[in-house]
Write an enzyme that holds these catalytic residues in place. Sequence first.
Site, PDB file in Angstrom:
ATOM      1  N   GLY A 192     -54.551  -5.215  13.286  1.00 28.04           N
ATOM      2  CA  GLY A 192     -52.785  -5.060  14.556  1.00 28.04           C
ATOM      3  C   GLY A 192     -53.480  -3.841  15.385  1.00 28.04           C
ATOM      4  O   GLY A 192     -54.352  -3.627  15.937  1.00 28.04           O
ATOM      5  N   GLY A 193     -52.134  -3.315  16.216  1.00 24.55           N
ATOM      6  CA  GLY A 193     -51.743  -3.104  16.780  1.00 24.55           C
ATOM      7  C   GLY A 193     -52.836  -1.084  16.887  1.00 24.55           C
ATOM      8  O   GLY A 193     -53.334  -1.076  17.923  1.00 24.55           O
ATOM      9  N   VAL A 221     -56.035  -8.059  -2.061  1.00 24.92           N
ATOM     10  CA  VAL A 221     -54.964  -9.301  -2.518  1.00 24.92           C
ATOM     11  C   VAL A 221     -55.984 -10.521  -1.996  1.00 24.92           C
ATOM     12  O   VAL A 221     -56.094 -10.645  -0.591  1.00 24.92           O
ATOM     13  CB  VAL A 221     -53.845  -8.986  -1.612  1.00 24.92           C
ATOM     14  N   ASP A 243     -40.946  -4.244  10.336  1.00 27.16           N
ATOM     15  CA  ASP A 243     -41.805  -5.886  10.662  1.00 27.16           C
ATOM     16  C   ASP A 243     -42.300  -6.785  10.228  1.00 27.16           C
ATOM     17  O   ASP A 243     -43.863  -6.770   9.646  1.00 27.16           O
ATOM     18  CB  ASP A 243     -43.095  -4.559  11.200  1.00 27.16           C
ATOM     19  N   LYS A 260     -43.507 -10.513   8.558  1.00 31.33           N
ATOM     20  CA  LYS A 260     -43.879 -11.568  10.010  1.00 31.33           C
ATOM     21  C   LYS A 260     -45.528 -12.351   9.113  1.00 31.33           C
ATOM     22  O   LYS A 260     -45.321 -11.404   7.670  1.00 31.33           O
ATOM     23  CB  LYS A 260     -44.289 -10.648  10.728  1.00 31.33           C
ATOM     24  N   ALA A 274     -48.070 -13.156   8.885  1.00 32.44           N
ATOM     25  CA  ALA A 274     -49.335 -11.640   8.974  1.00 32.44           C
ATOM     26  C   ALA A 274     -49.290 -10.232   7.980  1.00 32.44           C
ATOM     27  O   ALA A 274     -50.107  -9.902   7.801  1.00 32.44           O
ATOM     28  CB  ALA A 274     -49.894 -11.366  10.461  1.00 32.44           C
TER      29      ALA A 274
END
Length: 459
Positions: A30-31, A105, A147, A149, A151
């Site tokens: 991620g960012g 997971v 957030d 989403k 992903a």
Amino acid sequence: MGIDVGERRAAGPTEVASGRYVLGREIGRGGTARVFLARDRLLRREVAVKVFRARAEDPEELRVQEAETKLIASLNHAALTTLHDAGIDVTDPERPQVYLVMEHVRGGDLRERLRRGPLCPLQVAWLGTDLGGGLAYLHQAGFAHRDIKPANVLLDAADAGEERIRGKLADFGISSLIGSVRAGDALTGTAAYLSPEQAEGEDAGPESDVYSLGLVLLEALTGAVAFPGDVTASAMARLDRDPVVPASVPEGLATILRGMTARDRRARMPLDEAVPAFLDWIVDDRVRRREDQGQGSESARIAAARRYDVLDTAPEDAFDEVTELVRRTLHVPVAIVAVVDEERAYFKSRRGVGLPQLPRAVTSEFAESEGLGTWNIPDVLAVPSLRSHPFVAGEPHVRSALAAPLLTHDGHSIGRILACDTAPRTFDAEDVATLEGFSRIVMRELELRLASRRALFRS
């Protein structure tokens, strides 16, 4: 030692926490951080290690990273990722670096899964139940996710052949206390899944998460992003219109998704209504399936069998390996993988019998009376309709049988996997579970082939 994996070479894995965790391949990014599959040497299990990309340059940056750690550690819900451990690397005292050790997971994330095609309505309803429950728990703890989403949705069972798919919410890096974000500072998250109020710069609260989850579930059903385009176009489109819920979406699910994605946050369906609604739809769907198992659903069952394109192809090694394992595991002389169409039971693999197929009529009376469950027959001679079966009256003179259905993700039985003995025998619960496990393996193989063909035609 340092753990700045963003700079690590491909020469080998990086050790974390004095060698307790050995980092392997990257499984997400991620960012602000990257996530690696890792091995916990002490407990001998696989874990996911999230390492923040940059070392904290100032106390405020480190505070944000520590806040995520404390948030995850405070949560305990089946639909939220579990934090096992955390640490701060201080190899460079001026630039400490936080890492999190979380449960791994195994099913990957929803974004990866949707590249193979959309989920079926039942799978989406189960996801709505899981994720909605986890999100409600997060809200009750006083936090908004902000957030949501694909992903950030992890799947315990991502295979298309698994009816009961299980979802977990991940990545709480920009979660905030409800009500603590100032207006004008709320445009945080991924543009395609922002709520209308986030797009306008308003505070993102629980209703915003509900909207984002609704968009994610709609995408899981359709395979398409509801508001595509660049950041500005995507964010602004939802201010002018509601997302399109196609007519192909079952009405019960469509009603829930429309409620979750209402533009007016005050009119949005709350999670304490949406989650029970998903469960009600699942129960109703199971009732519908039972009612549809009569003649009216036979055409749909045949269509389900034919979509895998195996009815007129030669037996294959992959299925031969399964039947051989069935024979060895259950200690039986006969094992068969049979796919059934209008008139025949076609053997995709067979061990211990010579005929490649049989007329469907030879077991139709028994099949209609026994339904879709696993058949466990200690003595076939006790079943009048089976006494004249070619494999009972003739070679190999079957006397007992165990037969698990080959079930598609949309609830159709396209055939059976059978284990048969030449003497009367009581198959126990472990035998039943073993054969049903082999049945799922066969269906996964068929689903993977189907997904590969679809990907090839799309490319």
